[in-house]
Design an enzyme around this catalytic site. Structure first.
Site, PDB file in Angstrom:
ATOM      1  N   THR A 174       0.860  -1.184   0.000  1.00  0.00           N
ATOM      2  CA  THR A 174       0.000   0.000   0.000  1.00  0.00           C
ATOM      3  C   THR A 174       0.892   1.228   0.000  1.00  0.00           C
ATOM      4  O   THR A 174       1.868   1.301   0.755  1.00  0.00           O
ATOM      5  CB  THR A 174      -0.936   0.034   1.216  1.00  0.00           C
ATOM      6  OG1 THR A 174      -1.850  -1.069   1.138  1.00  0.00           O
ATOM      7  CG2 THR A 174      -1.747   1.326   1.246  1.00  0.00           C
ATOM      8  N   PHE A 176       1.265   5.072   0.806  1.00  0.00           N
ATOM      9  CA  PHE A 176       0.703   6.107   1.664  1.00  0.00           C
ATOM     10  C   PHE A 176       1.325   7.454   1.314  1.00  0.00           C
ATOM     11  O   PHE A 176       2.527   7.537   1.032  1.00  0.00           O
ATOM     12  CB  PHE A 176       0.980   5.801   3.137  1.00  0.00           C
ATOM     13  CG  PHE A 176       0.293   4.565   3.658  1.00  0.00           C
ATOM     14  CD1 PHE A 176      -0.934   4.658   4.299  1.00  0.00           C
ATOM     15  CD2 PHE A 176       0.881   3.320   3.508  1.00  0.00           C
ATOM     16  CE1 PHE A 176      -1.567   3.521   4.777  1.00  0.00           C
ATOM     17  CE2 PHE A 176       0.254   2.174   3.992  1.00  0.00           C
ATOM     18  CZ  PHE A 176      -0.972   2.282   4.626  1.00  0.00           C
TER      19      PHE A 176
END
Length: 285
Positions: A174, A176
């Site tokens: 992921t 960020f």
């Protein structure tokens, strides 16, 4: 002490990303119930930083977050790419044989399908958050329940880890974004470190308009790392383009922006920052 707003509760992957990015610094986490609340909190306090997921290598882009960022006055000052490693956690006295129900966020459940298929008799229940699932089990002392969450969340809420690394795809990252009010940009990001930028613009509804922009960027040796289009509400068949570019020469990058400006509309630089590498050691456990 830095104060960092995140979406989710204590123990969520956003907190893991924030603590990893600011490793070695003392930070205070300020949980927010939604991504929109991150921007509301930052608009009320311009000293507050933010950490927000923008895309996942399996689930794709979080489209609403692009728009939240465009409409805000904050800018991107950094990024962090976290490998997501899921654990199965339950009350300290539980074993795998005791588990009758597994709780987690639907995306986490999807990412652990192969593991879950090994237990067809266990009930799968979707929850709003991975860490919330762990907290509920701990607070309510839910026997027979297990949560798919980070190992960090399991430890935080006093749960026992029954299994680690249960995600199907081990290259589950992921990305960020690190957010700050624009006045903090120069304090956080050195121009010498900048090699990536996030931009948004719209284009006239004419043939070849996007290809012309991309050709100019290529001419200036600007690497397109991501492109995401979203429809413009109220302007049928017109789109905004969110793009990420990387470069090795900041001056040529700036020249490329001046070159494409006559061809685009509603242009905004969402942030200029240092690109974060994909690192298998950056793992949420």
């Amino acid at each position: 002490m830095k104060r960092v707003a995140i979406q989710g509760i204590a123990g969520c992957y956003h907190e893991v990303a924030a603590r990893n990015y600011f490793k070695g610094e003392e930070i205070a986490i300020e949980p927010c119930p939604t991504f929109a609340h991150i921007f509301k909190a930052m608009s009320k306090d311009d000293t507050l930083l933010g950490v927000m997921a923008i895309e996942n290598t399996i689930a794709g882009s979080l489209l609403q977050n692009h728009e939240l960022l465009r409409k805000s006055d904050v800018c991107i000052v950094g990024e962090y790419k976290l490998r997501i490693s899921h654990s199965l956690a339950a009350l300290p006295d539980e074993t795998m044989e005791d588990i009758t129900e597994i709780n987690s966020h639907p995306i986490a459940l999807m990412q652990c399908e192969e593991f879950l298929d090994e237990f067809p008799k266990i009930k799968i229940v979707e929850k709003g958050d991975t860490a919330l699932s762990a907290r509920e089990i701990a607070e309510k002392q839910l026997k027979g329940h297990a949560a798919i969450c980070s190992k960090f969340a399991a430890q935080l809420y006093g749960l026992k880890t029954l299994a680690e690394g249960i995600e199907t795809n081990k290259r589950n990252f992921t990305r960020f974004l690190i957010l700050a009010d624009s006045w903090q940009k120069e304090e956080i990001v050195r121009e010498a470190d900048i090699n990536k930028s996030s931009l948004v613009f719209s284009l006239p509804h004419s043939q070849g308009s996007l290809s012309k922009v991309l050709t100019i960027l290529s001419f200036y040796d600007i690497n397109l790392t991501k492109i995401q289009s979203l429809p413009i509400i109220g302007r049928e068949w017109e789109y905004r383009f969110y793009i990420d570019v990387s470069f090795s020469n900041f001056n040529r990058y700036r020249q490329s922006l001046e070159a494409i400006k006559p061809l685009i509309k509603d242009f905004k630089i969402l942030g200029e920052y240092a690109e974060a590498p994909y690192n298998l050691e950056n793992t949420a456990r």
